[in-house]
Scaffold this motif. Structure first.
Motif, PDB file in Angstrom:
ATOM      1  N   ASN A  23       0.794  -1.183   0.090  1.00  0.00           N
ATOM      2  CA  ASN A  23       0.080   0.042   0.034  1.00  0.00           C
ATOM      3  C   ASN A  23       0.978   1.212   0.060  1.00  0.00           C
ATOM      4  O   ASN A  23       0.509   2.405  -0.862  1.00  0.00           O
ATOM      5  N   VAL A  24       1.987   1.142   0.772  1.00  0.00           N
ATOM      6  CA  VAL A  24       2.869   2.448   0.688  1.00  0.00           C
ATOM      7  C   VAL A  24       3.617   2.579  -0.553  1.00  0.00           C
ATOM      8  O   VAL A  24       3.651   3.583  -0.913  1.00  0.00           O
ATOM      9  N   ASP A  25       4.009   1.543  -1.072  1.00  0.00           N
ATOM     10  CA  ASP A  25       4.600   1.466  -2.562  1.00  0.00           C
ATOM     11  C   ASP A  25       3.674   2.218  -3.483  1.00  0.00           C
ATOM     12  O   ASP A  25       4.054   3.101  -4.261  1.00  0.00           O
ATOM     13  N   GLY A  26       2.490   1.742  -3.335  1.00  0.00           N
ATOM     14  CA  GLY A  26       1.419   2.298  -4.397  1.00  0.00           C
ATOM     15  C   GLY A  26       1.021   3.725  -4.309  1.00  0.00           C
ATOM     16  O   GLY A  26       1.202   4.853  -5.146  1.00  0.00           O
ATOM     17  N   ALA A  27       0.955   4.151  -2.928  1.00  0.00           N
ATOM     18  CA  ALA A  27       0.903   5.543  -2.664  1.00  0.00           C
ATOM     19  C   ALA A  27       2.144   6.592  -3.060  1.00  0.00           C
ATOM     20  O   ALA A  27       2.027   7.552  -3.518  1.00  0.00           O
ATOM     21  N   LYS A  28       3.322   5.818  -2.900  1.00  0.00           N
ATOM     22  CA  LYS A  28       4.309   6.625  -3.128  1.00  0.00           C
ATOM     23  C   LYS A  28       4.548   6.784  -4.734  1.00  0.00           C
ATOM     24  O   LYS A  28       5.022   7.719  -5.278  1.00  0.00           O
TER      25      LYS A  28
END
Length: 407
Positions: A328-333
């Motif tokens: 999820n953090v990867d996608g947001a970044k």
């Protein structure tokens, strides 16, 4: 989703998915970066107004201050005056496709949603308790005359949109390949190998979770948690297989011994997961995105972390929540990075703050790495979970301002 949209969308009216997607695609024009202030009042004619539309969500009502607004940038200020955590959605005219959403609004809190909308018919919806079809009202976007296709940074907008579309395409391709491999192992009874591939395969789903969730029919079939099942609803998807691969003890299964799925049941569940993944793959081939969708999607992925992963409720049987958390953090970044050329011109201080918060959160996640993955979530202490939660909240606040800054 958390108490996901997967649970919430389960009750949405059935429509032809491709028709829904096509209809939604006609609703939003390319979100270029104009200088319009959010359009917020009934009868607005220039895409601007003194303040946002106000939304008051209670346990039984969804009161929106106007039933129409002029096209352009729409801002909704959503206050939860009820006793349950709520969500607010702007839905396309088919009632299925999500134009914009803001989740996890606790009692007494106010959250903002900024979207870019072309003239047309929509629905507003509050979901107290974050379940069911929601409390819906018709909403109209009139033609304000605002130019939705041009702005001060058209080349940067086009670049951001194309980059994110390419990212989604790549992730669905990888999801398709790994899901097919995972399903084959599961059906063949190769449980150790299937367990090893479960989290790495789901990473590609979690990186684009807000895109996947926008398909109100597919998401509940693929990613619904058992705790979010509604009465009479069939449970299918990833988490059925998760439970079967990590069978719970009676104390964690309502006091009952877990009954493993038969070979026939395994085949049925696995084949449907593959079919639904292929459908997701097909639907995302020609998807396009707007900067408000990208910005809201980045914030939505952080909401996913805050309401599901950081609580350990997403992967309740396998405890592979940290893989989902990282994805999820990867996608947001990725979404934020695509918007950075615009954001740096509009609000360099906000961009710098987000960069710092991402770095701090990643440093905490890296402390829990083990081999090529992470430790299981049940091994974290309360203090470690709180540190992660605090870091998510610290990032979520500035990230929520990106959409308003770039549209």
């Amino acid at each position: 989703m958390v108490t996901h949209l997967s649970a919430n969308a389960a009750a949405l009216k059935a429509q032809s998915p491709l028709k829904a997607l096509a209809a939604a695609g006609c609703v939003l024009a390319l979100a270029a970066c104009t200088q319009n202030s959010p359009s917020t009042g009934a009868g607005a004619t220039d895409g601007s107004s003194a303040g946002p539309l106000t939304v008051t969500s209670t346990d039984t009502e969804c009161q929106v201050s106007a039933t129409e607004a002029g096209s352009g940038n729409l801002a909704f200020s959503v206050t939860n005056a009820g006793s349950k955590i709520t969500e607010f959605y702007l839905l396309a005219d088919d009632g299925l496709r999500i134009v914009g959403e803001v989740e996890n609004i606790g009692p007494g809190l106010t959250r903002d949603l900024v979207v870019r909308a072309a003239p047309g018919s929509y629905f507003t919806a509050c979901k107290p308790g974050m379940v069911g079809d929601g409390i819906r009202n018709a909403f109209t976007v009139t033609d304000s005359g605002a130019n939705l296709d041009a702005g001060s940074d058209p080349e940067l907008v086009e670049q951001a949109n194309k980059q994110y579309a390419s990212y989604v395409k790549d992730q669905t391709e990888q999801l398709k390949t790994k899901t097919e491999e995972f399903a084959a192992l599961y059906k063949a009874g190769k449980d150790d190998q299937a367990r090893a591939l479960y989290a790495p395969a789901r990473v590609h789903w979690e990186r684009i979770e807000t895109v996947a969730e926008s398909f109100g029919d597919l998401d509940p079939r693929m990613d619904l948690r058992e705790a979010d099942l509604e009465p009479g609803q069939e449970w299918t998807g990833w988490h059925v297989i998760e439970k079967d691969l990590w069978p719970p003890k009676p104390a964690d299964n309502g006091g009952k011994e877990y009954t493993p799925l038969t070979d026939a049941q395994r085949t049925k569940i696995a084949d449907q997961l593959v079919a639904d993944t292929n459908e997701l793959y097909t639907r995302t081939r020609d998807m396009s995105f707007t900067v408000d969708q990208i910005g809201n999607g980045a914030k939505g992925l952080l909401d996913e972390v805050a309401t599901g992963k950081v609580t350990g409720e997403e992967e309740i049987w396998s405890h592979t929540d940290l893989w989902d958390f990282q994805a999820n953090v990867d996608g947001a970044k990725v979404a934020w990075e695509g918007l950075r050329p615009i954001l740096q011109k509009r609000d360099a201080a906000l961009d710098a703050q987000i960069q710092l918060r991402f770095k701090e959160l990643q440093a905490l996640l890296d402390q829990h790495r083990e081999g090529e993955g992470f430790v299981t979530y049940d091994k974290l202490t309360k203090e470690q979970v709180k540190a992660l939660s605090d870091a998510v909240n610290a990032l979520s606040e500035p990230l929520s301002k990106v959409t308003a800054a770039v549209v």
